[in-house]
Scaffold this active site. Sequence first.
Site, PDB file in Angstrom:
ATOM      1  N   HIS A 156      32.848  69.617  35.877  1.00  0.00           N
ATOM      2  CA  HIS A 156      33.113  69.328  34.930  1.00  0.00           C
ATOM      3  C   HIS A 156      32.948  67.683  34.172  1.00  0.00           C
ATOM      4  O   HIS A 156      33.433  66.540  33.397  1.00  0.00           O
ATOM      5  CB  HIS A 156      34.707  69.477  33.754  1.00  0.00           C
ATOM      6  CG  HIS A 156      35.355  70.384  34.933  1.00  0.00           C
ATOM      7  ND1 HIS A 156      34.746  72.023  33.843  1.00  0.00           N
ATOM      8  CD2 HIS A 156      36.044  71.088  35.169  1.00  0.00           C
ATOM      9  CE1 HIS A 156      36.038  72.972  34.406  1.00  0.00           C
ATOM     10  NE2 HIS A 156      35.414  72.597  35.368  1.00  0.00           N
ATOM     11  N   SER A 277      14.099  45.951  26.233  1.00  0.00           N
ATOM     12  CA  SER A 277      14.429  46.079  24.884  1.00  0.00           C
ATOM     13  C   SER A 277      13.750  45.396  24.106  1.00  0.00           C
ATOM     14  O   SER A 277      13.938  44.176  25.035  1.00  0.00           O
ATOM     15  CB  SER A 277      15.885  46.384  24.642  1.00  0.00           C
ATOM     16  OG  SER A 277      16.623  46.032  23.177  1.00  0.00           O
ATOM     17  N   LYS A 283      19.339  44.272  29.206  1.00  0.00           N
ATOM     18  CA  LYS A 283      18.515  45.975  28.874  1.00  0.00           C
ATOM     19  C   LYS A 283      17.632  46.507  29.790  1.00  0.00           C
ATOM     20  O   LYS A 283      16.256  45.927  30.210  1.00  0.00           O
ATOM     21  CB  LYS A 283      18.490  46.817  27.249  1.00  0.00           C
ATOM     22  CG  LYS A 283      19.889  46.280  26.513  1.00  0.00           C
ATOM     23  CD  LYS A 283      19.881  47.305  26.808  1.00  0.00           C
ATOM     24  CE  LYS A 283      20.515  48.448  25.717  1.00  0.00           C
ATOM     25  NZ  LYS A 283      20.774  49.853  25.871  1.00  0.00           N
ATOM     26  N   GLU A 290      14.788  59.916  29.940  1.00  0.00           N
ATOM     27  CA  GLU A 290      15.224  60.725  28.407  1.00  0.00           C
ATOM     28  C   GLU A 290      13.668  61.315  27.699  1.00  0.00           C
ATOM     29  O   GLU A 290      14.208  62.103  27.427  1.00  0.00           O
ATOM     30  CB  GLU A 290      15.335  58.769  27.823  1.00  0.00           C
ATOM     31  CG  GLU A 290      16.683  59.095  27.957  1.00  0.00           C
ATOM     32  CD  GLU A 290      17.263  57.000  27.617  1.00  0.00           C
ATOM     33  OE1 GLU A 290      16.630  57.112  26.687  1.00  0.00           O
ATOM     34  OE2 GLU A 290      17.502  56.686  27.435  1.00  0.00           O
TER      35      GLU A 290
END
Length: 462
Positions: A156, A277, A283, A290
């Site tokens: 979980h 970024s 970043k 992704e």
Amino acid sequence: MAQLWGGRFTKETDKLVYNFNASISFDKRFYRQDIRGSIAHVTMLAKQGILTEEEKEQIIDGLNGILRDVENGSLPITDEYEDIHSFVEANLTARIGDAGKKLHTGRSRNDQVALDMKLYTRDEVTELDGLLRELLEVLLTLMKENTETFMPGFTHLQKAQPITLAHHMGAYFEMFKRDRQRMRDIYKRMNLCPLGSGALAGTTYPLDREYTAELLGFDGPTLNSMDSVSDRDYLIELLSAMSTVMMHLSRFSEEVIIWNSNEYKFVEIDDAYSTGSSIMPQKKNPDIAELVRGKTGRVYGALMSLLTTMKGIPLAYNKDMQEDKELVFDAIDTTKGCLALFTGMLRTMKFNAERMEESAKHGFTNATDAADYLVNHGVPFRDAHGIVGQLVLYCIEKKIALDDMTLEEFKSISPVFEEDIYDAISMKTCVEMRNTIGAPGKAAMEKVIAAEEAYLAENPEL
Ligand code: ARG
């Protein structure tokens, strides 16, 4: 507009119809396979006395010339031909004259395209097998190096019990090993040659189908000519197997993204595999993971699309089947690309062992072991569960881990606890005690590593 037919037509094809029907823009991808199939076909025709030796030599020379010129760029494959088969035949006849017109004896584009697609796909299955093998090798290296790198195991997405990085990587090893086995199964089942099936009902020429099958590296000829020209099962199987590969890569990517987050910091993705970024200078984003997760949908989509295309097609060949190509090509390119990039990212990724062990400690992942300790000292499990629940509550209030409690604190909740509780709930003990087959304990893990090493040695690339 160059077509192989037209004898029975009195009008030119409408330009829109021509474009809608043409497949050259995508089937030019298998020009090599088309030429290879034609060489095998004429070799067989000559052996059977259907072509003379001289005609055969002329045709093969012509075909090899086309292959050479396409590869060196002097003969571009342009849209003026309907498909790759027309391109090759038209160029052959232009080069060698009348003998070129005999190439298509005893053959239809239906068995020709079935063959080309199979030859192309067979090579790609081999490549997919190799890419999966590379990923398995990286995983096995990580397993070998990390049998004592402790981390939390989750259920979980909540910290559950301590495991090791070797064990976590081992789970993915199993998944990608099954994926690889699926590729090899598909290879075996698809490796039968459709050439010689003609349009649908075989031919009246005395073709030797066993011989062409052998020349092209197949295990034998297919056994029903109607099925041969209209079977796309192997592509559906491949799309299904690639969908499963992508599903596994996507799960793994999701974990990498979580592990790479500022909150977890379990891993650091190498600079070469991350992106920045345009506005936020701090970043470093996990874009590769992704994108892999995102591209999974394309491959699933291709599977659903081909299943739907095939579901209403009466025997035998129908033009709907031309739709198999773009879908399968895109799905293969996507899956191969994702496998290669993911493997590179994993190989260069740094794991923060300290941080992972800290996280396991502070998530009460040793609570089950504390309860087991009590059980081993005569407390019934249900009572032990309650006692450890109280310990956890106490620790949450004091913002400490179970291991940080003093013996007095332990004893104030249950007098059964003694000095040896610290050893019983240490990360090392928690993991080391789990030594059943498939568990994270070092001894168990080492047996699995040896078995997987043997598997890789016994299953070299296809
Ligand atoms: N481009 C076609 C395909 O991909 C080749 C087969 C054409 N056969 C035919 N009877 N029109 O399926």
